[in-house]
Write an enzyme that holds these catalytic residues in place. Structure first.
Site: not given
Length: 617
Positions: A129, A132, A341, A360, A364, A599
């Site tokens: 860990d 990262d 990840d 959402f 865009e 959608c």
């Protein structure tokens, strides 16, 4: 926003020094990420990044090894008889933030709040860990011992303490155990002095993306404290600061290569799912079919989540942004996506009720554009809102401010409240092209549809019938002549065209587009009882873009010469760009509920080749 800051302090002494530095691998930069615990799936949320590659250390050398002081950045210490010098310099880095599980379990949903994450464990046992995370190095160049009473202290402000966590090895001779020394409720940490020339390594994890209350910059300080006399608190004589820049959440446009397509398996979309499998196989990406127990009847995946990514110089990974809309799909990101990840961040307002414009499908992003000499190499986010002069539906301020706070994809607000669902993806889309522009913008166009129908009427095909094979509830025979003679429908589409033209002008200005960069796709709308527009036939603009392969809603237009004239016109507009059109039947599973194929799906895409820290907002 700068991603490389430095502040130096010195005491005017000679010889050895103290240095604080953020880095990752040979000085390239550093990255902090939130980890999973005890070997469970490790997911990710926002992030912190490393020092920007190629940036020189801003400190200057002076005779005797002390740095060159700069106004406002150096503090002179007074000589109290200790003849050793202290040198303190720092530079910062971008860092990654992550969603993760608490040690011993998967974590729980908290009460509604503006951003949800699970707290990190105070003890970290997994060195992988650490790779990262952002490395922060404390370098000392001093005597073997500090004089009695002197201390080196790391500190963080109260306002920054909930945004990062700092870990340091504990008892390195008895296994790799890393304990949290800063962050959350820990505002300072006394650092054991190692003596002489040495390095102490710390690891920094990010906990929060930039938002309306957080600029994305986090400062960590190292100070040398000097005792005055017994009973008097220590006072700092040197302080150095390293500044981390939290990496933004970045959206991916349709022009980037697809990696995975996600779709829900429903009772009524089996045939649609089979068509999607064929489309995905042709496009060369993967398909992830999620099952009904996850979504509890909610099929609108595009509305629930937006797939993006975050990035450091040494690493990038996808991050899913979960909308405040709560209609049954809340468990999708955690159950199906969150993992090693793969990050997750949820925006949930405290006091505002979520509306249709918070879906959402109403967010865009354009491909990279150049506007009046200003480059937007990561494109610009498009947000639907209400007409400027009206009191209508708007996106929740919390989500809107979050998108603006990322800063690397400057949002553009459009007018979408004229639509019943109110999402921008109902009238605008982008497809790749192989020419210099690299893309085309698609706009829904009632005017283009009326022009096409009049052409067919002049050719003697006015009785060509629409909706052949249509499985929807409206089975009345409809011809080109009937559509053109319907004055009410014509007036309604005049209004819709004006709304789209308003947005067209905004998009041309804010994206630097010319008319030849825009393709008008035939579309028709009708107004519901509330005066909001809904598609008259399946809306072809809301297509799935998988590289050069397009999954387009089958429009069921007038059939003339054995072929749908709408399909023929769309092929003529898009195939010269090197695109392959595949028309998908979605009436029973999506169009009948005021949605289309896009959608009900979502696409994870490859990140930009451009690195965000090279962009100046």
């Amino acid at each position: 926003m700068p991603t490389h800051w430095s502040r130096a302090g010195h005491g005017g002494r000679r010889g050895e020094g103290l240095r604080l530095q953020g880095w990752h691998g040979a000085g390239r930069g550093c990255s902090a990420q939130v980890r999973g615990a005890r070997g469970e799936a490790r997911g990710w949320q926002p992030g912190i990044h490393p020092p920007v590659p190629g940036k020189p250390n801003p400190r200057g050398a002076r005779p005797g090894g002390a740095p060159r002081p700069r106004p406002g950045h150096a503090r002179e210490g007074r000589d109290k008889g200790w003849e050793k010098g202290i040198r303190v310099t720092a530079h910062g880095a971008p860092a990654l933030v992550c969603q993760h599980a608490r040690a011993g379990g998967e974590g729980r949903r908290s009460k509604p709040q503006e951003e949800t994450w699970r707290a990190p464990p105070d003890l970290l046992r997994f060195p992988p860990d650490l790779l990262d995370m952002a490395q922060m190095v404390l370098r000392t160049e001093g005597p073997q011992r500090l004089p009695r009473g002197y201390e080196i202290v790391l500190s963080i402000s109260v306002s920054d303490a909930d945004k990062v966590g700092v870990f340091h090895v504990q008892n390195p001779f008895f296994g790799q155990r890393y304990v949290q020394v800063l962050g959350r409720r820990k505002l300072f940490h006394a650092v054991p002095y190692p003596g002489g020339a040495a390095e102490l390594h710390f690891f920094v994890e990010g906990l929060r993306f930039p938002d309306e209350t957080f600029s994305g910059l986090v400062s960590i300080h190292v100070s040398l404290l000097e005792p005055l006399t017994e009973g008097i608190p220590h006072s700092p004589i040197f302080t150095d600061t390293v500044v981390f820049r939290v990496a933004p959440w970045i959206m991916t446009p349709n022009t980037l290569a697809p990696v995975n397509l996600l779709v829900f398996s429903m009772k009524d979309n089996y045939l649609f799912t089979k068509e999607i499998q064929s489309l995905v196989a042709k496009a060369g990406c993967k398909l992830k079919v999620c099952f009904g127990y996850i979504n509890r009847g909610d099929r609108w995946m595009q509305d629930e989540i937006k797939l993006g990514y975050t990035q450091a110089p040494h690493k990038s990974f996808p991050v899913v942004l979960d909308s405040p809309r709560e209609r049954g799909m809340e468990q999708l990101p955690v159950k199906e996506l969150l993992g090693p990840d793969f990050g997750y961040v949820h925006k949930e307002p405290l006091f505002e009720a979520a509306a249709s414009l918070d879906s959402f499908g109403n967010v865009e992003v354009s491909p990279p554009v150049s506007v009046a000499g200003k480059e937007y190499p990561l494109g610009r986010i498009l947000i639907g809102s209400s007409f400027p002069a009206s009191v209508g539906r708007r996106m929740t301020r919390l989500v809107r401010d979050f998108l603006y706070a990322q800063r690397v994809q400057a949002p553009v607000e459009l007018y979408s409240d004229w639509l019943a669902v109110g999402n921008v993806n109902e009238f605008v889309n982008f497809v790749p092209s192989s020419d210099k522009k690299r893309f085309r913008m698609l706009l829904a166009s009632p005017a283009a549809c009326y022009r096409l129908f009049r052409e067919k009427q002049k050719e003697g095909q006015g009785e060509a019938t629409m909706f052949k094979g249509y499985s929807g509830t409206d089975t009345k025979r409809m011809t080109i002549n009937k559509v053109l003679s319907n004055d009410v429908l014509a007036q309604q589409n005049q209004y819709v065209q004006r709304c789209i033209d308003w947005n067209r002008d905004i998009l041309k200005k804010e994206l630097g587009l010319l008319e030849e960069d825009i393709i008008d796709l035939p579309a028709l709308f009708k107004l519901d009882k509330q005066g909001k527009a809904v598609p008259y036939f399946p809306n072809t603009v809301t297509m799935i873009v998988l590289g050069r392969d397009l999954g387009i809603p089958k429009p069921f237009g007038p059939v003339a010469g054995g072929e749908c004239c709408l399909e023929r016109r769309i092929r003529a507009l898009l195939e010269p760009l090197g695109l392959c059109c595949r028309f998908l039947e979605d009436v029973s599973s999506y169009h009948g509920s005021l949605g289309e194929v896009r959608c009900g799906t979502n696409v994870q895409r490859r990140p930009f080749a451009f690195q965000w820290w090279h962009f100046t907002p």
